[in-house]
Design a protein around this motif. Structure first.
Motif, PDB file in Angstrom:
ATOM      1  N   GLU A 122     -63.184  30.941   7.669  1.00 56.54           N
ATOM      2  CA  GLU A 122     -62.927  32.287   7.156  1.00 56.54           C
ATOM      3  C   GLU A 122     -61.652  32.355   6.320  1.00 56.54           C
ATOM      4  N   GLU A 123     -61.084  31.207   6.007  1.00 51.96           N
ATOM      5  CA  GLU A 123     -59.819  31.153   5.269  1.00 51.96           C
ATOM      6  C   GLU A 123     -60.059  30.974   3.773  1.00 51.96           C
ATOM      7  N   LEU A 124     -59.077  31.392   3.001  1.00 50.55           N
ATOM      8  CA  LEU A 124     -59.065  31.157   1.558  1.00 50.55           C
ATOM      9  C   LEU A 124     -57.825  30.369   1.197  1.00 50.55           C
ATOM     10  N   LEU A 125     -57.988  29.437   0.299  1.00 49.86           N
ATOM     11  CA  LEU A 125     -56.866  28.706  -0.264  1.00 49.86           C
ATOM     12  C   LEU A 125     -56.261  29.567  -1.366  1.00 49.86           C
ATOM     13  N   ILE A 126     -54.980  29.849  -1.244  1.00 51.50           N
ATOM     14  CA  ILE A 126     -54.242  30.622  -2.246  1.00 51.50           C
ATOM     15  C   ILE A 126     -53.375  29.631  -3.005  1.00 51.50           C
ATOM     16  N   THR A 127     -53.631  29.510  -4.293  1.00 48.52           N
ATOM     17  CA  THR A 127     -52.863  28.593  -5.134  1.00 48.52           C
ATOM     18  C   THR A 127     -52.034  29.413  -6.105  1.00 48.52           C
ATOM     19  N   ILE A 128     -50.733  29.160  -6.092  1.00 47.53           N
ATOM     20  CA  ILE A 128     -49.813  29.860  -6.980  1.00 47.53           C
ATOM     21  C   ILE A 128     -49.381  28.899  -8.073  1.00 47.53           C
ATOM     22  N   THR A 129     -49.728  29.237  -9.302  1.00 51.31           N
ATOM     23  CA  THR A 129     -49.290  28.458 -10.457  1.00 51.31           C
ATOM     24  C   THR A 129     -48.056  29.137 -11.027  1.00 51.31           C
ATOM     25  N   PRO A 130     -46.882  28.523 -10.839  1.00 50.10           N
ATOM     26  CA  PRO A 130     -45.654  29.158 -11.314  1.00 50.10           C
ATOM     27  C   PRO A 130     -45.618  29.286 -12.836  1.00 50.10           C
ATOM     28  N   THR A 131     -45.155  30.428 -13.301  1.00 50.29           N
ATOM     29  CA  THR A 131     -44.929  30.648 -14.727  1.00 50.29           C
ATOM     30  C   THR A 131     -43.439  30.637 -15.028  1.00 50.29           C
ATOM     31  N   ARG A 132     -42.633  30.793 -13.991  1.00 49.25           N
ATOM     32  CA  ARG A 132     -41.176  30.836 -14.143  1.00 49.25           C
ATOM     33  C   ARG A 132     -40.549  30.370 -12.838  1.00 49.25           C
ATOM     34  N   PHE A 133     -39.497  29.557 -12.946  1.00 51.71           N
ATOM     35  CA  PHE A 133     -38.729  29.108 -11.787  1.00 51.71           C
ATOM     36  C   PHE A 133     -37.258  29.374 -12.030  1.00 51.71           C
ATOM     37  N   HIS A 134     -36.569  29.800 -10.986  1.00 46.85           N
ATOM     38  CA  HIS A 134     -35.109  29.888 -10.996  1.00 46.85           C
ATOM     39  C   HIS A 134     -34.635  29.253  -9.704  1.00 46.85           C
ATOM     40  N   CYS A 135     -33.695  28.347  -9.795  1.00 45.61           N
ATOM     41  CA  CYS A 135     -33.148  27.734  -8.596  1.00 45.61           C
ATOM     42  C   CYS A 135     -31.641  27.968  -8.545  1.00 45.61           C
ATOM     43  N   TRP A 136     -31.095  27.910  -7.351  1.00 45.05           N
ATOM     44  CA  TRP A 136     -29.659  28.084  -7.157  1.00 45.05           C
ATOM     45  C   TRP A 136     -29.231  27.166  -6.027  1.00 45.05           C
ATOM     46  N   ASP A 137     -27.962  26.781  -6.055  1.00 41.73           N
ATOM     47  CA  ASP A 137     -27.442  25.866  -5.036  1.00 41.73           C
ATOM     48  C   ASP A 137     -25.944  26.101  -4.888  1.00 41.73           C
ATOM     49  N   TYR A 138     -25.577  26.823  -3.839  1.00 40.46           N
ATOM     50  CA  TYR A 138     -24.172  27.152  -3.585  1.00 40.46           C
ATOM     51  C   TYR A 138     -23.568  26.273  -2.493  1.00 40.46           C
ATOM     52  N   ARG A 139     -24.232  25.171  -2.150  1.00 33.71           N
ATOM     53  CA  ARG A 139     -23.747  24.331  -1.054  1.00 33.71           C
ATOM     54  C   ARG A 139     -22.373  23.752  -1.331  1.00 33.71           C
ATOM     55  N   GLN A 140     -22.096  23.313  -2.565  1.00 33.94           N
ATOM     56  CA  GLN A 140     -20.788  22.720  -2.851  1.00 33.94           C
ATOM     57  C   GLN A 140     -19.675  23.736  -2.768  1.00 33.94           C
ATOM     58  N   ARG A 141     -19.861  24.903  -3.339  1.00 32.80           N
ATOM     59  CA  ARG A 141     -18.783  25.882  -3.344  1.00 32.80           C
ATOM     60  C   ARG A 141     -18.656  26.623  -2.017  1.00 32.80           C
ATOM     61  N   MET A 142     -19.636  26.465  -1.152  1.00 25.74           N
ATOM     62  CA  MET A 142     -19.553  27.086   0.162  1.00 25.74           C
ATOM     63  C   MET A 142     -19.220  26.044   1.229  1.00 25.74           C
ATOM     64  N   THR A 143     -18.459  25.024   0.861  1.00 27.48           N
ATOM     65  CA  THR A 143     -18.098  23.972   1.804  1.00 27.48           C
ATOM     66  C   THR A 143     -17.343  24.580   2.985  1.00 27.48           C
ATOM     67  N   GLY A 144     -17.512  23.954   4.118  1.00 26.01           N
ATOM     68  CA  GLY A 144     -16.892  24.455   5.330  1.00 26.01           C
ATOM     69  C   GLY A 144     -17.835  25.342   6.124  1.00 26.01           C
ATOM     70  N   LEU A 145     -18.917  25.797   5.513  1.00 25.02           N
ATOM     71  CA  LEU A 145     -19.919  26.584   6.231  1.00 25.02           C
ATOM     72  C   LEU A 145     -20.957  25.638   6.809  1.00 25.02           C
ATOM     73  N   LYS A 146     -21.606  26.080   7.842  1.00 32.37           N
ATOM     74  CA  LYS A 146     -22.644  25.272   8.490  1.00 32.37           C
ATOM     75  C   LYS A 146     -23.719  24.876   7.483  1.00 32.37           C
ATOM     76  N   ALA A 147     -24.022  23.610   7.403  1.00 28.68           N
ATOM     77  CA  ALA A 147     -25.040  23.103   6.480  1.00 28.68           C
ATOM     78  C   ALA A 147     -26.438  23.317   7.048  1.00 28.68           C
ATOM     79  N   VAL A 148     -27.357  23.661   6.198  1.00 30.94           N
ATOM     80  CA  VAL A 148     -28.764  23.792   6.558  1.00 30.94           C
ATOM     81  C   VAL A 148     -29.476  22.550   6.086  1.00 30.94           C
ATOM     82  N   ARG A 149     -30.279  21.952   6.918  1.00 31.33           N
ATOM     83  CA  ARG A 149     -31.002  20.730   6.526  1.00 31.33           C
ATOM     84  C   ARG A 149     -32.450  21.026   6.362  1.00 31.33           C
TER      85      ARG A 149
END
Length: 149
Positions: A122-149
């Protein structure tokens, strides 16, 4: 891709993280709904599964444009978000569900896995074809905070 990551880094992130994808879709009433779904990333697309009668599937039948985000809730903050177009199909849904259960639960030996697999037809496969991506990464400037793995 907008942001600090190249295609390879983005792909590695999306294939390795177990944060659910937050999917935003607009209902008939004009208000957005945000739902968290298990996903896997393959062939430059996000793949999810949902029950044929779910509210999400009903919304997506009327509007295939979505927003999405994959990121942790806790600092340091990093992740990817974007927009895309959805297609849905029964083909591959059962196999994708099994893959998602293995990815998120580790195996199929649980009451949740049993319940999900009992509904696989009874399931449907949902496929998302991205048209736009934005990524961010504040790990370096937030040093000293607990890291997420």
């Amino acid at each position: 891709i907008n942001g600090p990551w190249e295609h390879e880094q983005l792909t590695t992130f999306l294939q390795s993280q177990l944060f659910p994808v937050r999917l935003a879709a607009v209902g008939k009433d004009g208000f957005p709904r945000v739902l968290s779904l298990w996903y896997f990333y393959a062939d430059d697309k996000l793949h999810c599964v949902s029950h044929r009668c779910s509210v999400l599937v009903k919304i997506l039948k009327n509007n295939t444009s979505v927003g999405f985000e994959v990121s942790p809730n806790d600092p340091p903050y990093f992740g990817a978000r974007g927009q895309g177009i959805v297609t849905m199909s029964g083909d591959g849904a059962a196999e994708s569900l099994e893959h998602l259960i293995n990815r998120y639960l580790g195996d199929k030996k649980s009451s949740l896995a049993d319940w999900l697999m009992s509904r696989k037809d009874e399931e449907l496969l949902i496929t998302i074809t991205p048209t736009r991506f934005h990524c961010w990464d504040y790990r370096q400037r937030m040093t000293g905070l607990k890291a997420v793995r």
